[in-house]
Write an enzyme that holds these catalytic residues in place. Structure first.
Site, PDB file in Angstrom:
ATOM      1  N   PRO A  85       0.796  -1.241   0.000  1.00 41.52           N
ATOM      2  CA  PRO A  85       0.000   0.000   0.000  1.00 41.52           C
ATOM      3  C   PRO A  85       0.831   1.295   0.000  1.00 41.52           C
ATOM      4  O   PRO A  85       0.287   2.370  -0.108  1.00 41.52           O
ATOM      5  CB  PRO A  85      -0.806  -0.116   1.297  1.00 41.52           C
ATOM      6  CG  PRO A  85       0.055  -0.929   2.211  1.00 41.52           C
ATOM      7  CD  PRO A  85       0.782  -1.907   1.328  1.00 41.52           C
ATOM      8  N   ALA A  87       4.061   1.866   2.093  1.00 43.31           N
ATOM      9  CA  ALA A  87       4.879   2.211   3.268  1.00 43.31           C
ATOM     10  C   ALA A  87       6.364   2.386   2.918  1.00 43.31           C
ATOM     11  O   ALA A  87       7.007   3.321   3.401  1.00 43.31           O
ATOM     12  CB  ALA A  87       4.718   1.142   4.346  1.00 43.31           C
ATOM     13  N   TRP A  88       6.889   1.496   2.069  1.00 44.08           N
ATOM     14  CA  TRP A  88       8.302   1.642   1.681  1.00 44.08           C
ATOM     15  C   TRP A  88       8.483   2.935   0.886  1.00 44.08           C
ATOM     16  O   TRP A  88       9.490   3.622   1.034  1.00 44.08           O
ATOM     17  CB  TRP A  88       8.770   0.438   0.842  1.00 44.08           C
ATOM     18  CG  TRP A  88       9.201  -0.729   1.672  1.00 44.08           C
ATOM     19  CD1 TRP A  88       8.712  -1.079   2.901  1.00 44.08           C
ATOM     20  CD2 TRP A  88      10.216  -1.701   1.365  1.00 44.08           C
ATOM     21  NE1 TRP A  88       9.358  -2.207   3.359  1.00 44.08           N
ATOM     22  CE2 TRP A  88      10.280  -2.616   2.442  1.00 44.08           C
ATOM     23  CE3 TRP A  88      11.062  -1.901   0.270  1.00 44.08           C
ATOM     24  CZ2 TRP A  88      11.163  -3.707   2.462  1.00 44.08           C
ATOM     25  CZ3 TRP A  88      11.936  -2.985   0.291  1.00 44.08           C
ATOM     26  CH2 TRP A  88      11.984  -3.861   1.370  1.00 44.08           C
ATOM     27  N   ASP A 114       3.080  -1.403  -8.766  1.00 45.60           N
ATOM     28  CA  ASP A 114       2.412  -2.566  -8.159  1.00 45.60           C
ATOM     29  C   ASP A 114       1.290  -3.087  -9.056  1.00 45.60           C
ATOM     30  O   ASP A 114       0.724  -2.346  -9.852  1.00 45.60           O
ATOM     31  CB  ASP A 114       1.828  -2.214  -6.777  1.00 45.60           C
ATOM     32  CG  ASP A 114       1.679  -3.455  -5.894  1.00 45.60           C
ATOM     33  OD1 ASP A 114       2.478  -3.610  -4.954  1.00 45.60           O
ATOM     34  OD2 ASP A 114       0.772  -4.284  -6.153  1.00 45.60           O
ATOM     35  N   ASP A 131       2.312  -4.910 -13.960  1.00 47.28           N
ATOM     36  CA  ASP A 131       3.147  -6.074 -13.632  1.00 47.28           C
ATOM     37  C   ASP A 131       4.589  -5.749 -14.003  1.00 47.28           C
ATOM     38  O   ASP A 131       4.885  -5.462 -15.165  1.00 47.28           O
ATOM     39  CB  ASP A 131       2.628  -7.275 -14.441  1.00 47.28           C
ATOM     40  CG  ASP A 131       3.370  -8.555 -14.115  1.00 47.28           C
ATOM     41  OD1 ASP A 131       4.434  -8.495 -13.460  1.00 47.28           O
ATOM     42  OD2 ASP A 131       2.880  -9.627 -14.532  1.00 47.28           O
ATOM     43  N   ASP A 156       9.959  -5.395  -2.431  1.00 49.84           N
ATOM     44  CA  ASP A 156       9.302  -6.114  -1.340  1.00 49.84           C
ATOM     45  C   ASP A 156       8.186  -6.962  -1.962  1.00 49.84           C
ATOM     46  O   ASP A 156       7.233  -7.336  -1.296  1.00 49.84           O
ATOM     47  CB  ASP A 156       8.739  -5.086  -0.352  1.00 49.84           C
ATOM     48  CG  ASP A 156       8.366  -5.707   0.994  1.00 49.84           C
ATOM     49  OD1 ASP A 156       8.931  -6.757   1.336  1.00 49.84           O
ATOM     50  OD2 ASP A 156       7.510  -5.131   1.689  1.00 49.84           O
ATOM     51  N   LYS A 196      13.374  -8.834  -1.570  1.00 45.93           N
ATOM     52  CA  LYS A 196      12.852  -9.862  -0.656  1.00 45.93           C
ATOM     53  C   LYS A 196      12.850 -11.220  -1.360  1.00 45.93           C
ATOM     54  O   LYS A 196      12.571 -11.316  -2.552  1.00 45.93           O
ATOM     55  CB  LYS A 196      11.414  -9.503  -0.269  1.00 45.93           C
ATOM     56  CG  LYS A 196      10.702 -10.629   0.460  1.00 45.93           C
ATOM     57  CD  LYS A 196       9.612 -10.145   1.320  1.00 45.93           C
ATOM     58  CE  LYS A 196       8.308  -9.944   0.564  1.00 45.93           C
ATOM     59  NZ  LYS A 196       7.305  -9.365   1.477  1.00 45.93           N
TER      60      LYS A 196
HETATM   61  C1  SAM Z   1       4.305  -7.210   0.895  1.00 43.41           C
HETATM   62  S1  SAM Z   1       3.486  -6.236  -0.280  1.00 43.41           S
HETATM   63  C2  SAM Z   1       4.523  -4.831  -0.367  1.00 43.41           C
HETATM   64  C3  SAM Z   1       4.383  -3.884   0.797  1.00 43.41           C
HETATM   65  C4  SAM Z   1       5.109  -2.562   0.530  1.00 43.41           C
HETATM   66  N1  SAM Z   1       6.545  -2.741   0.544  1.00 43.41           N
HETATM   67  C5  SAM Z   1       4.767  -1.505   1.538  1.00 43.41           C
HETATM   68  O1  SAM Z   1       5.615  -1.218   2.381  1.00 43.41           O
HETATM   69  O2  SAM Z   1       3.662  -0.975   1.498  1.00 43.41           O
HETATM   70  C6  SAM Z   1       3.868  -7.067  -1.770  1.00 43.41           C
HETATM   71  C7  SAM Z   1       3.319  -6.433  -3.032  1.00 43.41           C
HETATM   72  O3  SAM Z   1       3.941  -7.014  -4.173  1.00 43.41           O
HETATM   73  C8  SAM Z   1       3.046  -6.838  -5.251  1.00 43.41           C
HETATM   74  N2  SAM Z   1       3.461  -7.645  -6.421  1.00 43.41           N
HETATM   75  C9  SAM Z   1       3.541  -8.986  -6.497  1.00 43.41           C
HETATM   76  N3  SAM Z   1       3.903  -9.361  -7.725  1.00 43.41           N
HETATM   77  C10 SAM Z   1       4.086  -8.228  -8.455  1.00 43.41           C
HETATM   78  C11 SAM Z   1       4.442  -7.981  -9.820  1.00 43.41           C
HETATM   79  N4  SAM Z   1       4.696  -8.963 -10.676  1.00 43.41           N
HETATM   80  N5  SAM Z   1       4.505  -6.686 -10.226  1.00 43.41           N
HETATM   81  C12 SAM Z   1       4.230  -5.674  -9.362  1.00 43.41           C
HETATM   82  N6  SAM Z   1       3.881  -5.864  -8.070  1.00 43.41           N
HETATM   83  C13 SAM Z   1       3.804  -7.123  -7.622  1.00 43.41           C
HETATM   84  C14 SAM Z   1       1.735  -7.269  -4.637  1.00 43.41           C
HETATM   85  O4  SAM Z   1       0.632  -6.794  -5.392  1.00 43.41           O
HETATM   86  C15 SAM Z   1       1.830  -6.648  -3.236  1.00 43.41           C
HETATM   87  O5  SAM Z   1       1.146  -5.430  -3.165  1.00 43.41           O
END
Ligand code: SAM
Length: 242
Positions: A85, A87-88, A114, A131, A156, A196
């Protein structure tokens, strides 16, 4: 129907076993929910997230890594992959001075990408519903970055977990390897990549690919990352390519 008849007794048994099954699953579910809620309420990072107005507790993983290893500084440009959402991105905006609030230091730039929608954040540019593995997204990223280049790539990202550990591990490793390919196009010399991964059989493969391209690669498990989670981060610094 006679209450002693096998038909009646059989029906009673089936009914009792069905009720028992439902009760056990209900207790299991509420037990898990209770454990989750208790852990959530006791978590100091959850409290700090609210107090410091971060969008989620993962902010503290990046804050801790940056406090120790200084990967963000005013003036740097940052690509935040899997930004929702946000935060980073909040941390990155503060640390690279993306809002230009401190006129004494250079102003940085933050781009977040995202698959999901992300609420706007002052100081960051977001590319939602995109993506990172998609070539079209990668072209848009290049167009949005100042001079098409970036100092720091943060990831992340976490794919939707299937619950099959080995499969989820592999999906995330593949995402990171794809990002490593993108880094060859957009990362500045001596740049940084923080990504990550969920530990498993192929972690060493990602680690050795990072070592080919960066001078310094280390594994980090921040305090805010739950101990029972397979999650860790590779921090790769000093990108070797021109
Ligand atoms: C753990 S959350 C990230 C939290 C973020 N770092 C924060 O601090 O708000 C992981 C995110 O990775 C995104 N994600 C996963 N695969 C992805 C892709 N292929 N392209 C873009 N985003 C992706 C997911 O939609 C999800 O919102």
């Amino acid at each position: 129907l006679c209450t002693n008849s096998p038909v009646f007794l059989g029906s009673c048994q089936r009914l009792a076993s069905k009720c028992l099954h439902t009760t056990v699953s209900f207790l299991k579910k509420t037990g898990t929910e209770h454990w989750w809620l208790e852990r959530h309420l006791k978590d100091p990072f959850v409290k700090a997230t609210k107090q410091q107005h971060y969008r989620c507790r993962s902010a503290f993983k990046l804050l801790e890594i940056d406090d120790k290893l200084h990967i963000l500084r005013p003036g740097l440009s940052v690509l935040d992959c899997g930004a929702a959402p946000g935060a980073w991105s909040q941390v990155a905006v503060e640390r690279v001075n993306a809002l230009g609030t401190d006129p004494a230091v250079p102003t940085g730039f933050v781009l977040g990408v995202d698959l999901l929608r992300i609420s706007p954040l002052e100081g960051a540019v977001f590319l939602p519903e995109a993506d990172i593995a998609d070539p079209g997204t990668q072209r848009t990223i290049q167009n949005l970055l100042p001079a098409g280049k970036v100092d720091v790539i943060l990831s992340d990202m976490a794919p939707n977990a299937t619950g099959i550990k080995e499969l989820d591990h592999q999906k995330l490793i593949n995402l990171c390897l794809g990002l490593l390919n993108l880094s060859q196009i957009i990362l500045k010399p001596k740049g940084t990549m923080l990504c990550k991964f969920w530990d498993g059989r192929e972690s060493h493969l990602l680690q050795s690919r990072l070592k080919e391209q960066f001078q310094d690669v280390r594994t980090i498990k921040p305090q805010a990352s739950r101990k029972d989670s397979a999650e860790s981060y590779y921090l790769a610094r000093l990108y070797k390519r021109k």
